[in-house]
Design a protein around this motif. Sequence first.
Motif, mmCIF file in Angstrom:
data_model
loop_
_atom_site.group_PDB
_atom_site.id
_atom_site.type_symbol
_atom_site.label_atom_id
_atom_site.label_comp_id
_atom_site.label_asym_id
_atom_site.label_seq_id
_atom_site.Cartn_x
_atom_site.Cartn_y
_atom_site.Cartn_z
ATOM 1 N N ARG A 1 -5.064 0.350 -8.952
ATOM 2 C CA ARG A 1 -6.122 1.277 -8.430
ATOM 3 C C ARG A 1 -7.225 0.642 -7.672
ATOM 4 O O ARG A 1 -7.828 0.783 -6.743
ATOM 5 C CB ARG A 1 -6.719 2.035 -9.161
ATOM 6 C CG ARG A 1 -5.596 3.229 -9.901
ATOM 7 C CD ARG A 1 -5.206 4.436 -8.830
ATOM 8 N NE ARG A 1 -6.594 5.327 -8.532
ATOM 9 C CZ ARG A 1 -6.916 6.051 -7.396
ATOM 10 N NH1 ARG A 1 -6.123 5.801 -6.452
ATOM 11 N NH2 ARG A 1 -7.889 6.576 -7.544
ATOM 12 N N ASP B 1 2.180 4.958 -0.973
ATOM 13 C CA ASP B 1 1.483 6.355 -1.339
ATOM 14 C C ASP B 1 1.395 6.675 -2.663
ATOM 15 O O ASP B 1 0.358 7.179 -3.197
ATOM 16 C CB ASP B 1 2.192 7.351 -0.429
ATOM 17 C CG ASP B 1 2.000 7.234 1.128
ATOM 18 O OD1 ASP B 1 1.030 6.825 1.673
ATOM 19 O OD2 ASP B 1 3.116 7.274 1.865
ATOM 20 N N ARG C 1 0.845 -1.169 0.277
ATOM 21 C CA ARG C 1 0.100 -0.045 -0.021
ATOM 22 C C ARG C 1 0.885 1.119 -0.009
ATOM 23 O O ARG C 1 0.722 2.077 0.690
ATOM 24 C CB ARG C 1 -0.943 0.002 1.254
ATOM 25 C CG ARG C 1 -1.679 -1.255 1.310
ATOM 26 C CD ARG C 1 -2.864 -1.339 0.381
ATOM 27 N NE ARG C 1 -3.524 -2.496 0.306
ATOM 28 C CZ ARG C 1 -4.643 -2.880 0.304
ATOM 29 N NH1 ARG C 1 -5.617 -1.787 0.061
ATOM 30 N NH2 ARG C 1 -5.283 -3.846 -0.060
ATOM 31 N N ALA D 1 -6.217 3.556 -2.477
ATOM 32 C CA ALA D 1 -5.582 4.912 -1.677
ATOM 33 C C ALA D 1 -4.085 5.196 -2.513
ATOM 34 O O ALA D 1 -3.483 6.344 -2.042
ATOM 35 C CB ALA D 1 -5.165 4.769 -0.312
ATOM 36 N N THR D 2 -3.651 4.600 -3.080
ATOM 37 C CA THR D 2 -2.428 4.428 -3.738
ATOM 38 C C THR D 2 -2.574 5.479 -4.932
ATOM 39 O O THR D 2 -3.282 5.272 -6.011
ATOM 40 C CB THR D 2 -1.509 3.399 -4.238
ATOM 41 O OG1 THR D 2 -1.461 2.465 -3.048
ATOM 42 C CG2 THR D 2 -0.119 3.625 -4.972
ATOM 43 N N ARG D 3 -1.802 6.526 -5.149
ATOM 44 C CA ARG D 3 -1.876 7.374 -6.301
ATOM 45 C C ARG D 3 -1.016 6.864 -7.294
ATOM 46 O O ARG D 3 0.095 6.232 -6.924
ATOM 47 C CB ARG D 3 -1.384 8.907 -5.749
ATOM 48 C CG ARG D 3 -2.522 9.463 -4.641
ATOM 49 C CD ARG D 3 -3.698 10.044 -5.029
ATOM 50 N NE ARG D 3 -4.233 10.538 -4.046
ATOM 51 C CZ ARG D 3 -5.506 11.220 -3.985
ATOM 52 N NH1 ARG D 3 -6.383 11.131 -5.037
ATOM 53 N NH2 ARG D 3 -5.887 11.797 -3.029
#
Length: 205
Positions: A74, A53, A51, A79-81
């Motif tokens: 995604r 960032d 997970r 939550a991962t850009r």
Amino acid sequence: MSAETIRLLLADDQALVRGALSALLGLERDLEVVAEVGTGEEAVAVAAELRPDVALLDVEMPGIDGITACARLRAVAPATRVLIVTTFGRPGYLRRALQAGASGFVVKDTPAPQLADAVRRVHQGLRVVDPALATDSLVSGESPLTGRESDVLRAARDGASVAAIAGALFLSEGTVRNHLSSAIGKTGASNRTEAVLVADGNGWL
């Protein structure tokens, strides 16, 4: 590790490029590379486990490409850009990447400080797109190809026969010929090989 540290996943099939990106971004106090992988499949699996960032994905990778990996990543790690970092600044790639859920799209020759800043902005929930590429994308417009026409051209990339393409896509040979003919017309090409080159060049495949 401070609370402000942004955890990064890097995915690029070229070890030298991957290592260089890791070294450059690792110099930034607020960035930490937590994983480096060489395929889109690995990127999805590692993102689901760690997970991170922000995930930096190359477009051209063996197996699933970076744009397909973006969509799958995604789904498993919402939550991962995702920041697409690529050598190929093609307008069609940009549009497909944004549709797949990417938050940013930059080319690999972006200076290190700007790339680090792009990571921070993406992490903040902002969208970051290479300005020249954004302009080209607006000028070039949408891909004229249907989904099936794109599938058939992808299958034709390596010179596969109509029969082979039909078998791979579970279509009749007549349907494949119709899709190829339509794609050739829409790309302004004179044959299917040229149509593949035009579509690839615009990032439509």
